[in-house]
Design an enzyme around this catalytic site. Sequence first.
Site, short mmCIF file in Angstrom:
data_model
loop_
_atom_site.label_atom_id
_atom_site.label_comp_id
_atom_site.label_asym_id
_atom_site.label_seq_id
_atom_site.Cartn_x
_atom_site.Cartn_y
_atom_site.Cartn_z
N ASP A 6 -3.77 6.11 10.06
CA ASP A 6 -3.96 7.50 10.52
C ASP A 6 -5.08 7.55 11.54
O ASP A 6 -5.78 6.57 11.78
CB ASP A 6 -4.19 8.45 9.34
CG ASP A 6 -5.47 8.19 8.58
OD1 ASP A 6 -6.49 7.82 9.19
OD2 ASP A 6 -5.46 8.36 7.35
N ASN A 35 2.95 -4.43 2.29
CA ASN A 35 3.03 -2.97 2.11
C ASN A 35 4.28 -2.39 2.77
O ASN A 35 4.45 -1.19 2.81
CB ASN A 35 1.77 -2.26 2.62
CG ASN A 35 1.48 -2.49 4.08
OD1 ASN A 35 2.17 -3.26 4.75
ND2 ASN A 35 0.46 -1.84 4.60
N SER A 78 12.09 -7.82 13.73
CA SER A 78 13.31 -8.26 13.06
C SER A 78 13.35 -9.77 12.86
O SER A 78 13.99 -10.27 11.94
CB SER A 78 14.55 -7.79 13.82
OG SER A 78 14.55 -8.33 15.13
N TYR A 95 -8.86 6.22 11.15
CA TYR A 95 -9.19 4.79 11.20
C TYR A 95 -9.38 4.43 12.67
O TYR A 95 -8.50 3.89 13.34
CB TYR A 95 -8.04 3.99 10.58
CG TYR A 95 -8.35 2.53 10.31
CD1 TYR A 95 -9.24 2.15 9.32
CD2 TYR A 95 -7.74 1.53 11.05
CE1 TYR A 95 -9.52 0.82 9.06
CE2 TYR A 95 -8.00 0.19 10.80
CZ TYR A 95 -8.89 -0.16 9.81
OH TYR A 95 -9.16 -1.48 9.56
#
Length: 144
Positions: A82, A76, A64, A85
Amino acid sequence: MVKVKIKYFSDDAEKICYIEGKSDWIDLRASEEVTLKKGEFKLIPLGVAMELPKGYEAHIVPRSSTFKNFGIIQTNHCGIIDNSYCGDNDQWYFPALAMRDTVIHKGDRICQFRIFRNQPEINFCEEKHLSGKDRGGFGSTGKK
């Protein structure tokens, strides 16, 4: 308890850990000093690779305070890693865009992650009408 194998890319990296009761998001740190000018993009190395169990994925988001402290945004918006990787050189990165000139020091906490189970298999069934209450079609207020 889920077991996750982790590799650190530096011997002096601060080890990450899950702090029970505080938050179920885990902080990640820059593993090198990065200087960015306004408008520059850089993949900031986080100094770790992990082997997530089959059926799990990690979601990486800014902390934050990341924008306030460093003036960077995650390009992104939410990084998904996932369980495929998981190689020895599959280091995690934070894709950063600088909104002002900034310096991120090695060890600065710039993002956080959480591990989720993969979405279950879904079968979509097309219907002419849905049974829920009509809320107006936009957000929680239904107002455009």
